[in-house]
Design an enzyme around this catalytic site. Structure first.
Site, PDB file in Angstrom:
ATOM      1  N   ASP A   6      -9.099   3.344  -3.412  1.00  0.00           N
ATOM      2  CA  ASP A   6      -8.467   3.922  -2.219  1.00  0.00           C
ATOM      3  C   ASP A   6      -8.506   5.446  -2.191  1.00  0.00           C
ATOM      4  O   ASP A   6      -8.338   6.115  -3.204  1.00  0.00           O
ATOM      5  CB  ASP A   6      -7.009   3.463  -2.082  1.00  0.00           C
ATOM      6  CG  ASP A   6      -6.451   3.826  -0.714  1.00  0.00           C
ATOM      7  OD1 ASP A   6      -7.205   3.771   0.274  1.00  0.00           O
ATOM      8  OD2 ASP A   6      -5.278   4.206  -0.623  1.00  0.00           O
ATOM      9  N   HIS A  61     -10.758   0.766   1.058  1.00  0.00           N
ATOM     10  CA  HIS A  61     -10.582   1.843   2.035  1.00  0.00           C
ATOM     11  C   HIS A  61     -11.933   1.954   2.736  1.00  0.00           C
ATOM     12  O   HIS A  61     -12.897   2.455   2.155  1.00  0.00           O
ATOM     13  CB  HIS A  61     -10.221   3.141   1.301  1.00  0.00           C
ATOM     14  CG  HIS A  61     -10.179   4.360   2.159  1.00  0.00           C
ATOM     15  ND1 HIS A  61      -9.044   5.124   2.294  1.00  0.00           N
ATOM     16  CD2 HIS A  61     -11.112   4.962   2.929  1.00  0.00           C
ATOM     17  CE1 HIS A  61      -9.286   6.149   3.117  1.00  0.00           C
ATOM     18  NE2 HIS A  61     -10.545   6.067   3.503  1.00  0.00           N
ATOM     19  N   HIS A  81       0.836  -1.212   0.000  1.00  0.00           N
ATOM     20  CA  HIS A  81       0.000   0.000   0.000  1.00  0.00           C
ATOM     21  C   HIS A  81       0.869   1.259   0.000  1.00  0.00           C
ATOM     22  O   HIS A  81       1.217   1.795   1.053  1.00  0.00           O
ATOM     23  CB  HIS A  81      -0.917  -0.008   1.238  1.00  0.00           C
ATOM     24  CG  HIS A  81      -2.051   0.962   1.144  1.00  0.00           C
ATOM     25  ND1 HIS A  81      -3.336   0.647   1.507  1.00  0.00           N
ATOM     26  CD2 HIS A  81      -2.109   2.240   0.731  1.00  0.00           C
ATOM     27  CE1 HIS A  81      -4.129   1.683   1.322  1.00  0.00           C
ATOM     28  NE2 HIS A  81      -3.395   2.673   0.848  1.00  0.00           N
ATOM     29  N   ASP A 127       0.945   2.637   3.752  1.00  0.00           N
ATOM     30  CA  ASP A 127       0.073   3.724   3.276  1.00  0.00           C
ATOM     31  C   ASP A 127       0.914   4.988   3.082  1.00  0.00           C
ATOM     32  O   ASP A 127       0.493   6.102   3.405  1.00  0.00           O
ATOM     33  CB  ASP A 127      -1.091   3.979   4.249  1.00  0.00           C
ATOM     34  CG  ASP A 127      -2.180   4.851   3.629  1.00  0.00           C
ATOM     35  OD1 ASP A 127      -2.091   5.158   2.424  1.00  0.00           O
ATOM     36  OD2 ASP A 127      -3.118   5.226   4.356  1.00  0.00           O
ATOM     37  N   HIS A 166      -5.541  -0.572   5.642  1.00  0.00           N
ATOM     38  CA  HIS A 166      -5.334   0.218   6.870  1.00  0.00           C
ATOM     39  C   HIS A 166      -6.467   0.137   7.913  1.00  0.00           C
ATOM     40  O   HIS A 166      -7.117   1.116   8.212  1.00  0.00           O
ATOM     41  CB  HIS A 166      -5.026   1.677   6.538  1.00  0.00           C
ATOM     42  CG  HIS A 166      -5.827   2.274   5.392  1.00  0.00           C
ATOM     43  ND1 HIS A 166      -7.196   2.249   5.340  1.00  0.00           N
ATOM     44  CD2 HIS A 166      -5.420   2.912   4.272  1.00  0.00           C
ATOM     45  CE1 HIS A 166      -7.593   2.855   4.229  1.00  0.00           C
ATOM     46  NE2 HIS A 166      -6.535   3.269   3.563  1.00  0.00           N
ATOM     47  N   HIS A 177       1.600   5.109  -2.062  1.00  0.00           N
ATOM     48  CA  HIS A 177       1.163   6.131  -3.025  1.00  0.00           C
ATOM     49  C   HIS A 177       2.407   6.746  -3.653  1.00  0.00           C
ATOM     50  O   HIS A 177       3.230   7.320  -2.943  1.00  0.00           O
ATOM     51  CB  HIS A 177       0.332   7.201  -2.316  1.00  0.00           C
ATOM     52  CG  HIS A 177      -0.937   6.656  -1.728  1.00  0.00           C
ATOM     53  ND1 HIS A 177      -2.094   6.538  -2.459  1.00  0.00           N
ATOM     54  CD2 HIS A 177      -1.214   6.165  -0.498  1.00  0.00           C
ATOM     55  CE1 HIS A 177      -3.036   5.994  -1.691  1.00  0.00           C
ATOM     56  NE2 HIS A 177      -2.530   5.749  -0.491  1.00  0.00           N
ATOM     57  N   LEU A 178       2.533   6.626  -4.975  1.00  0.00           N
ATOM     58  CA  LEU A 178       3.729   7.147  -5.647  1.00  0.00           C
ATOM     59  C   LEU A 178       3.513   8.514  -6.292  1.00  0.00           C
ATOM     60  O   LEU A 178       4.467   9.148  -6.726  1.00  0.00           O
ATOM     61  CB  LEU A 178       4.240   6.144  -6.683  1.00  0.00           C
ATOM     62  CG  LEU A 178       4.835   4.852  -6.108  1.00  0.00           C
ATOM     63  CD1 LEU A 178       5.255   3.904  -7.223  1.00  0.00           C
ATOM     64  CD2 LEU A 178       6.013   5.135  -5.191  1.00  0.00           C
ATOM     65  N   ARG A 179       2.262   8.964  -6.394  1.00  0.00           N
ATOM     66  CA  ARG A 179       1.911  10.303  -6.908  1.00  0.00           C
ATOM     67  C   ARG A 179       2.185  10.527  -8.388  1.00  0.00           C
ATOM     68  O   ARG A 179       1.874  11.585  -8.901  1.00  0.00           O
ATOM     69  CB  ARG A 179       2.623  11.412  -6.102  1.00  0.00           C
ATOM     70  CG  ARG A 179       2.363  11.370  -4.602  1.00  0.00           C
ATOM     71  CD  ARG A 179       0.915  11.554  -4.250  1.00  0.00           C
ATOM     72  NE  ARG A 179       0.697  11.664  -2.817  1.00  0.00           N
ATOM     73  CZ  ARG A 179      -0.342  11.141  -2.181  1.00  0.00           C
ATOM     74  NH1 ARG A 179      -1.276  10.465  -2.840  1.00  0.00           N
ATOM     75  NH2 ARG A 179      -0.477  11.296  -0.885  1.00  0.00           N
ATOM     76  N   HIS A 182       3.172  14.292   0.795  1.00  0.00           N
ATOM     77  CA  HIS A 182       2.512  15.582   0.528  1.00  0.00           C
ATOM     78  C   HIS A 182       3.553  16.679   0.619  1.00  0.00           C
ATOM     79  O   HIS A 182       4.492  16.597   1.426  1.00  0.00           O
ATOM     80  CB  HIS A 182       1.419  15.868   1.560  1.00  0.00           C
ATOM     81  CG  HIS A 182       0.187  15.040   1.369  1.00  0.00           C
ATOM     82  ND1 HIS A 182      -0.639  15.181   0.275  1.00  0.00           N
ATOM     83  CD2 HIS A 182      -0.342  14.050   2.120  1.00  0.00           C
ATOM     84  CE1 HIS A 182      -1.627  14.306   0.363  1.00  0.00           C
ATOM     85  NE2 HIS A 182      -1.468  13.602   1.480  1.00  0.00           N
TER      86      HIS A 182
HETATM   87 ZN   LIG Z   1      -6.860   4.525   2.054  1.00  0.00          ZN
END
Ligand SMILES: [Zn+2]
Length: 429
Positions: free
Chosen positions: A153, A180, A62, A305, A232, A64-66, A309
């Site tokens: 998600d 999610h 899990h 997760d 999560h 996030h690579l953006r 940012h």
């Molecule tokens: Zn999530």
């Protein structure tokens, strides 16, 4: 090229292996497990790893690579560098990019971009078009392009009927729906509902918002025979519901993030937005239930997760700041410090949750320590004491609540795809 990992403890519960041995790797392939000759030592680069564990390469399902869309926060490359530094050889990336991962073209783009990196990236595709919850995505096409799971998600799949459809389709190729869990009609708060939210005067988000979707999804998994993976997990009740479902042999699995087993909503008293995440930090009672769930196998995996940012975005008034924190580079240290050293789980269980189970859930092969197998492994020093320093993170973003925290346990090397990450450098082996 030949390298020897010397005096390392090979730990792989799948092979019932926990033994100190030398490992010879030749051009990225394991060529000997123990039984080295003088000649082997002479012709190889030898790495001394006494007191350290060698485990199947860690897998974070899990992340996030953006990319595409927010390359200012993270790219496939910087996220993969962060993963290698955190001890991971493989990761799965979530579909809430811009645009969403809801076409075969984007799945292929991610795979293409990551193909030369040590870290293998497996895309999780959107379960519905544009993750809007109205119509399911072209799942077969996405699966054929390389998607290993489906998720909306950021939000839950909007309705029970769309979820039913998604489960029926995903079942055909035995791929999980990663959910999610959050009921959107209850999800407009900024922190967990409880005494602390009352004291701080922040809009609350009740734990029941998670539990409602968890039970909906469990019932739908039972009804359709599809596979649901709860992302999560954060509440005591949700852990109880998953335990109940597993007792009934319903096809459900669950993951937890390190922040949900280490922090409570009381951390928010500083109004530091680095403690703002979705689902929010919960109560001490929830944390205890989660650790029990990890211990008894109700919770299958640990996943970060990882949610980068930009500083400008996080430095906003608490209720407006975006959710999420970095996770890849602190995940293993937090898990060893808080779970293994505190004797809540064993090293074997840690390897199951950070390496074996995520691959089983996503139907991917688990690396083995066997002659002829590709070397895909992580070397862990369980006793290395280090201080988290976000300024040194490989991730492009810096949003972590664990800066300056003292941790015990760290990955000291990873090997995959004929590459080794060691002492801050990628080396071809
Ligand atoms: Zn999530």
């Amino acid at each position: 090229m030949k390298i020897i990992l010397k005096d390392v403890t090979l730990l792989n519960p799948e092979q019932k292996l926990n033994e100190k041995k030398d490992l010879l790797i030749e051009d990225g392939i394991i060529s000997k497990v123990g039984g080295m000759t003088e000649e082997d030592y002479e012709k190889s680069t030898v790495y001394e790893f006494a007191g350290k564990y060698c485990v199947p390469g860690l897998f974070d399902m899990h992340v996030h690579l953006r990319e595409p869309g927010r390359e200012d926060e993270e790219t496939i490359e910087t996220g993969s560098n962060a993963a290698a530094a955190g001890g991971f050889t493989e990761i799965a990336c979530m579909p809430n990019t811009t645009p969403d991962i809801d076409s075969a073209e984007i799945v292929r783009y991610i795979k293409e971009k990551s193909k030369d990196h040590l870290v293998e990236v497996y895309p999780i595709a959107a379960a519905t078009k544009k993750r809007q919850g109205e119509a399911i995505s072209p799942m077969f096409e996405l699966y054929e392009a390389g998607a290993v799971g489906f998720s909306d998600d950021g939000v839950a799949i909007k309705t029970a009927s769309v979820l039913k459809n998604a489960l029926e389709y995903s079942k055909m190729f035995d791929v999980p729906i990663i959910e999610h869990c959050e009921d959107e009609t209850l999800a407009d708060g900024a922190m967990n509902e409880g005494i602390t939210s009352t004291i701080l005067g922040l809009p609350p988000l009740p734990s029941v918002s998670e539990d409602i979707i968890v039970i909906r999804d469990i019932l739908m998994a039972e009804y359709t025979g599809g596979k649901v993976h709860i992302a999560h997990i954060s509440t005591k009740k949700a852990v109880e519901l998953v335990r109940w479902a597993k007792e009934r042999n319903i096809n459900v699995t669950a993951e937890v993030t390190p922040h949900h087993f280490t922090l409570t909503d009381e951390s928010l008293k500083t109004y530091d937005t680095n403690f703002k995440m979705s689902p929010p930090l919960r109560s001490a009672e929830d944390v205890e239930a989660i650790i029990e769930g990890l211990k008894d196998g109700t919770i299958d995996c640990i996943a970060s997760d990882h949610a980068p940012h930009s500083i400008e975005e996080k430095e906003m008034e608490f209720i407006y700041a975006p959710n999420g924190i970095l996770g890849l580079e602190t995940e293993l240290g937090l898990a060893i410090s808080e779970l293994v050293h505190k004797k809540r789980i064993t090293m074997e269980q840690l390897v199951e949750k950070l390496s074996i189970n995520p691959r089983k859930i996503l139907n991917l092969p688990v690396p083995k320590f066997k002659t002829g197998e590709k070397a895909n492994l992580t070397i862990i020093d369980p006793d290395l004491i280090w201080t988290v320093d976000v300024s040194k993170f490989k991730s492009k973003s810096k949003n972590s609540p664990f800066d300056k925290k003292l941790l015990t346990g760290k990955a000291v090397a990873v090997i995959n795809k004929r590459k080794m990450y060691y002492e801050d450098k990628f080396i071809d082996i």
